[in-house]
Design an enzyme around this catalytic site. Sequence first.
Site, short mmCIF file in Angstrom:
data_model
loop_
_atom_site.label_atom_id
_atom_site.label_comp_id
_atom_site.label_asym_id
_atom_site.label_seq_id
_atom_site.Cartn_x
_atom_site.Cartn_y
_atom_site.Cartn_z
N HIS A 43 15.66 51.48 21.17
CA HIS A 43 15.52 50.10 20.73
C HIS A 43 16.38 49.22 21.63
CE1 HIS A 43 14.97 47.24 17.09
NE2 HIS A 43 15.24 46.54 18.16
N GLU A 73 11.10 50.23 20.92
CA GLU A 73 11.10 49.25 19.84
C GLU A 73 11.80 47.97 20.29
OE1 GLU A 73 13.22 51.23 16.72
OE2 GLU A 73 11.39 52.20 16.05
N HIS A 203 14.41 54.02 9.51
CA HIS A 203 15.67 53.32 9.27
C HIS A 203 16.49 53.99 8.17
CE1 HIS A 203 18.39 50.10 10.46
NE2 HIS A 203 18.84 50.23 9.24
C1 LIG Z 1 13.84 49.48 13.74
C2 LIG Z 1 14.91 50.34 13.19
O1 LIG Z 1 15.11 50.43 12.02
C3 LIG Z 1 15.69 51.12 14.13
O2 LIG Z 1 14.80 51.67 15.00
C4 LIG Z 1 16.61 50.36 15.02
O3 LIG Z 1 16.56 50.95 16.27
C5 LIG Z 1 18.02 50.45 14.57
O4 LIG Z 1 18.73 49.70 15.54
P1 LIG Z 1 20.26 50.03 15.80
O5 LIG Z 1 20.33 51.46 16.32
O6 LIG Z 1 20.68 49.00 16.81
O7 LIG Z 1 20.94 49.90 14.46
N1 LIG Z 2 12.70 52.93 13.70
C1 LIG Z 2 13.82 53.63 13.10
C2 LIG Z 2 14.63 54.26 14.18
O1 LIG Z 2 14.21 54.34 15.32
C3 LIG Z 2 15.96 54.85 13.86
O2 LIG Z 2 16.55 54.19 12.81
P1 LIG Z 2 17.95 54.84 12.33
O3 LIG Z 2 17.66 56.28 11.97
O4 LIG Z 2 18.90 54.75 13.49
O5 LIG Z 2 18.35 54.01 11.14
#
Ligand SMILES: CC(=O)[C@@H](O)[C@H](O)COP(=O)(O)O
Ligand SMILES: NCC(=O)COP(=O)(O)O
Length: 251
Positions: A43, A73, A203
């Site tokens: 992300h 993402e 998440h």
């Molecule tokens: C979209 C989501 O919920 C996660 O993929 C996101 O990547 C979390 O981002 P952080 O790792 O910056 O918290």
């Molecule tokens: N889209 C969710 C993700 O890539 C990872 O979320 P998290 O496990 O770091 O909260």
Amino acid sequence: MIALSVNLNKIALIRNSREGNYPDVVSHGRTCLDAGAHGVTVHPRPDQRHIRPDDVRNLAALCAARSVEFNVEGNPFAGPMGSYPGLLPLVFETKPQQCTLVPDSNDQLTSDHGFDLTRDGERLVPMIQQLKDAGIRVSLFMDPDKSQISLAKEVGADRIELYTGPFAEAVTNQSGEVEKIFAEHCAAAEHALHLGLGVNAGHDLNLINLRRYRTLPGLQEVSIGHALTVDAIQMGLADATAAYVTCLAGN
Ligand SMILES: CC(=O)[C@@H](O)[C@H](O)COP(=O)(O)O
Ligand SMILES: NCC(=O)COP(=O)(O)O
């Protein structure tokens, strides 16, 4: 089979706390794939708090070499910042199998809500079409709201990614809300499937709440990073990844 896509954001977060390249994000991605992960997620945020553009480029090469799914993402509305070129330019350059669009603002600690497509849907239509024309599957980060999920279909998404933060929080707090929230997610997933949308989720998923969430109808992929990385501190990254794969297999 529910695919596990390991999110490497937190490996990059640790790397960024020093000069240099330790831990090496690509090497840790390789470890996850060797341990059974089906793909990798990143992300990249404009402030580059963790994943940097070169991480995206290097992980794209790793996933291509391993013929596994790469999922990038981010917020398509967030413009360039320093060496961050913007999400779409980076995605069109690296051509991941999937791009998950997430409505995060730059000042958010983390992702904490899905799209409001009544507000943003029209702006997304051409972006989604460009991504699909480039052969990239498009997933939209969504709350379990059936009317919003209907709009996700209308704007051309291939999949939705259900935001599982509140579900995870309810499990952690052992609130009486867990089954009510999970039922909402199941209804949203059934609705998405009825519309012909694929269903991803992510998440704050972890080895505890996943035992319930893995029963979601039609779940195709979970992307997990934060909890898996924390588990890896105790278990090691390979064993932690394998534990998530085993959990998703129903064991
Ligand atoms: C979209 C989501 O919920 C996660 O993929 C996101 O990547 C979390 O981002 P952080 O790792 O910056 O918290
Ligand atoms: N889209 C969710 C993700 O890539 C990872 O979320 P998290 O496990 O770091 O909260």
